[in-house]
Design an enzyme around this catalytic site. Structure first.
Site, PDB file in Angstrom:
ATOM      1  N   GLY A  14       0.987  -1.267   0.070  1.00  0.00           N
ATOM      2  CA  GLY A  14      -0.012   0.043   0.066  1.00  0.00           C
ATOM      3  C   GLY A  14       1.043   1.455   0.128  1.00  0.00           C
ATOM      4  O   GLY A  14       1.878   1.303   0.815  1.00  0.00           O
ATOM      5  N   ARG A  75       1.466  -5.230  -5.880  1.00  0.00           N
ATOM      6  CA  ARG A  75       1.486  -6.692  -4.964  1.00  0.00           C
ATOM      7  C   ARG A  75       1.789  -7.574  -6.054  1.00  0.00           C
ATOM      8  O   ARG A  75       1.468  -7.862  -7.180  1.00  0.00           O
ATOM      9  CB  ARG A  75      -0.104  -6.839  -4.784  1.00  0.00           C
ATOM     10  CG  ARG A  75      -0.784  -5.555  -4.147  1.00  0.00           C
ATOM     11  CD  ARG A  75      -1.105  -5.586  -2.534  1.00  0.00           C
ATOM     12  NE  ARG A  75      -2.057  -4.488  -2.464  1.00  0.00           N
ATOM     13  CZ  ARG A  75      -1.803  -3.627  -1.024  1.00  0.00           C
ATOM     14  NH1 ARG A  75      -1.114  -4.259  -0.267  1.00  0.00           N
ATOM     15  NH2 ARG A  75      -2.442  -2.703  -0.856  1.00  0.00           N
ATOM     16  N   THR A 129       2.950   3.428   5.915  1.00  0.00           N
ATOM     17  CA  THR A 129       1.566   2.792   5.819  1.00  0.00           C
ATOM     18  C   THR A 129       0.832   3.949   6.608  1.00  0.00           C
ATOM     19  O   THR A 129       1.212   4.481   7.686  1.00  0.00           O
ATOM     20  CB  THR A 129       1.305   1.550   6.454  1.00  0.00           C
ATOM     21  OG1 THR A 129      -0.079   1.453   6.476  1.00  0.00           O
ATOM     22  CG2 THR A 129       2.068   1.255   7.691  1.00  0.00           C
ATOM     23  N   ASP A 131      -1.547   3.435   8.118  1.00  0.00           N
ATOM     24  CA  ASP A 131      -2.458   2.757   9.275  1.00  0.00           C
ATOM     25  C   ASP A 131      -1.676   2.915  10.768  1.00  0.00           C
ATOM     26  O   ASP A 131      -2.208   2.633  11.885  1.00  0.00           O
ATOM     27  CB  ASP A 131      -2.803   1.314   9.080  1.00  0.00           C
ATOM     28  CG  ASP A 131      -3.907   1.100   7.943  1.00  0.00           C
ATOM     29  OD1 ASP A 131      -4.473   2.118   7.711  1.00  0.00           O
ATOM     30  OD2 ASP A 131      -3.650   0.129   7.194  1.00  0.00           O
ATOM     31  N   ARG A 175      -8.408  -1.378   8.826  1.00  0.00           N
ATOM     32  CA  ARG A 175      -9.173  -2.557   8.785  1.00  0.00           C
ATOM     33  C   ARG A 175      -8.621  -3.187  10.226  1.00  0.00           C
ATOM     34  O   ARG A 175      -9.594  -3.866  10.761  1.00  0.00           O
ATOM     35  CB  ARG A 175      -8.434  -3.493   7.542  1.00  0.00           C
ATOM     36  CG  ARG A 175      -9.614  -3.928   6.596  1.00  0.00           C
ATOM     37  CD  ARG A 175      -9.193  -4.700   5.458  1.00  0.00           C
ATOM     38  NE  ARG A 175      -8.983  -3.522   4.192  1.00  0.00           N
ATOM     39  CZ  ARG A 175      -7.805  -3.796   3.507  1.00  0.00           C
ATOM     40  NH1 ARG A 175      -7.097  -4.693   3.579  1.00  0.00           N
ATOM     41  NH2 ARG A 175      -7.955  -2.856   2.499  1.00  0.00           N
TER      42      ARG A 175
HETATM   43  P1  ADP Z   1       2.218  -4.062   2.638  1.00  0.00           P
HETATM   44  O1  ADP Z   1       3.567  -4.097   2.394  1.00  0.00           O
HETATM   45  O2  ADP Z   1       1.503  -2.748   2.530  1.00  0.00           O
HETATM   46  O3  ADP Z   1       1.745  -4.908   3.852  1.00  0.00           O
HETATM   47  P2  ADP Z   1       1.517  -6.376   0.958  1.00  0.00           P
HETATM   48  O4  ADP Z   1       0.892  -7.147   2.150  1.00  0.00           O
HETATM   49  O5  ADP Z   1       0.483  -6.378  -0.187  1.00  0.00           O
HETATM   50  O6  ADP Z   1       1.552  -4.887   1.291  1.00  0.00           O
HETATM   51  O7  ADP Z   1       2.862  -6.811   0.653  1.00  0.00           O
HETATM   52  C1  ADP Z   1       3.359  -6.271  -0.447  1.00  0.00           C
HETATM   53  C2  ADP Z   1       4.376  -7.332  -0.996  1.00  0.00           C
HETATM   54  O8  ADP Z   1       5.070  -8.093  -0.408  1.00  0.00           O
HETATM   55  C3  ADP Z   1       3.310  -8.561  -1.588  1.00  0.00           C
HETATM   56  O9  ADP Z   1       2.640  -8.201  -2.859  1.00  0.00           O
HETATM   57  C4  ADP Z   1       4.485  -9.568  -1.911  1.00  0.00           C
HETATM   58  O10 ADP Z   1       5.026  -9.427  -3.296  1.00  0.00           O
HETATM   59  C5  ADP Z   1       5.266  -9.363  -0.704  1.00  0.00           C
HETATM   60  N1  ADP Z   1       4.751 -10.348   0.268  1.00  0.00           N
HETATM   61  C6  ADP Z   1       3.883 -10.261   1.254  1.00  0.00           C
HETATM   62  N2  ADP Z   1       4.051 -11.301   2.119  1.00  0.00           N
HETATM   63  C7  ADP Z   1       4.714 -12.048   1.862  1.00  0.00           C
HETATM   64  C8  ADP Z   1       5.274 -13.393   2.247  1.00  0.00           C
HETATM   65  N3  ADP Z   1       4.579 -14.002   2.934  1.00  0.00           N
HETATM   66  N4  ADP Z   1       6.029 -14.039   1.380  1.00  0.00           N
HETATM   67  C9  ADP Z   1       6.803 -13.377   0.382  1.00  0.00           C
HETATM   68  N5  ADP Z   1       6.540 -12.124  -0.066  1.00  0.00           N
HETATM   69  C10 ADP Z   1       5.546 -11.488   0.523  1.00  0.00           C
END
Ligand code: ADP
Length: 327
Positions: A14, A75, A129, A131, A175
């Site tokens: 995000g 993502r 973020t 949040d 959320r």
């Molecule tokens: P944020 O960083 O804002 O929490 P996301 O949860 O979408 O956003 O995570 C961003 C990206 O990080 C994901 O699209 C993915 O490429 C990578 N990522 C998230 N979780 C994992 C995981 N368990 N293992 C490997 N890569 C991950």
């Protein structure tokens, strides 16, 4: 300790206001220390595809005031697989990148931890973020700006609420975290705040609204965090109206406008400090970690600790203060 010659920087997950200010700080701190910088587009997606660009000091001119991220975000499900991470590693090795700075949320940090453990690449993470729900820092990038956006909206809604004797339910982002709802509720003078972390029964809410009415309040604002357990802002408004219809009831969902906008002064300074600190920690040889601010001090927290600690970030005293302010 081998000398770092090139750092790769990316934004992922995000987006949040202040990410550009952090990129600028990473680039300029690295260049100041004779380290070259590769910008990686679209987070892990760009890392897997080799979508890279050289960043020099002028590449980041006049971005400190811009919301969003010049490096874009994405993502990337493929990065969750060992094959995806292998491709990413091969690309960063080929580009001569010795260390990474990741700007994002806990998903981004999880990916960084895996890459760092599997391929021994140091990654310094910057919490970005709106949040404010990450362990290891009092404030994440974008939180202050989002709060300012929300209170500007609440102030405007209050004008119309007061003119028409209206009851407004305003949904804000969050959320799992009620940080925006609580801060914006206090600074916007809301009559009630519904948080994801705390159950507030509709009966309790109606009692609060009746008390507010008895105290001759001219406008009534209820802030509802999107993750509140009462089933969404429209449902809350409907259930209240069924049993308490003194007011003309309206719902306003602020949505994605909370993610955008020019970062506040606070977020610009925080981003600049975090970028500077992250690069200097990499130079010092600090193992992969997240940077953060605790009080007035910049700190690092290992990714292991940051990703597995459970810390209630909501300020219980502020919840009480919000109630007291409605006397
Ligand atoms: P944020 O960083 O804002 O929490 P996301 O949860 O979408 O956003 O995570 C961003 C990206 O990080 C994901 O699209 C993915 O490429 C990578 N990522 C998230 N979780 C994992 C995981 N368990 N293992 C490997 N890569 C991950």
């Amino acid at each position: 300790m081998s000398k770092i010659r090139r750092i790769g920087v990316y934004t992922s997950g995000g987006d949040a206001p202040g990410m550009n200010a952090a990129i600028r700080s990473v680039v300029r701190t690295a260049i100041y220390n004779d380290i070259k910088v590769t910008g990686i587009f679209r987070g892990y997606e760009g890392m897997i595809e080799g979508d890279f660009t050289e960043l020099v000091s002028r590449s980041v001119s006049s971005i400190i005031q811009q919301g969003g991220t010049i490096l874009k975000s994405a993502r990337c499900p493929e990065f969750r697989t060992p094959e995806g991470r292998k491709k990413a590693y091969e690309n960063i090795r080929y580009a001569g990148i010795d260390a990474l700075v990741a700007i994002g949320g806990d998903g981004t940090f999880t990916g960084a931890e895996l890459l760092s453990n599997e391929y021994d690449v140091p990654v310094m993470c910057i919490p970005g973020t709106i949040d404010n729900d990450l362990y290891g820092t009092d404030y994440t990038l974008g939180f202050d700006t989002a709060n300012n956006t929300v209170i500007e909206a609440i102030d405007k809604i209050k004008d119309t609420a007061a003119s028409h004797n209206r009851l407004f339910f305003v949904e804000v982002m969050g959320r799992d975290s009620g940080c925006i709802a609580l801060n914006a509720g206090v600074s916007g003078g809301a009559e009630a705040i519904l948080l994801p972390e705390k159950e507030t029964a509709i009966d309790e809410l109606i009692a609060m609204l009746k008390t507010a009415k008895a105290r001759n309040k001219t406008s009534t604002i209820v802030i509802v965090a999107e993750g509140n357990k009462n089933g969404g802002v429209y449902n809350v408004a409907k259930r209240v109206k069924e049993r308490f219809d003194f007011y003309d009831t309206k719902v306003s969902i602020l949505g994605h406008l909370q993610r955008g906008g020019s970062p506040s002064s606070f977020d610009r300074v925080l981003a600049t400090r975090m970028g500077y600190f992250a690069v200097n920690e990499l130079i010092k040889g600090t193992p992969s970690a997240t940077v953060g601010v605790r009080g007035t001090q910049m700190v690092t927290t290992s990714l292991e600790e940051a990703l597995r600690s459970k810390e209630l970030k909501l300020d219980e005293e502020l919840i009480t203060i919000a109630e007291v302010m409605n006397v």
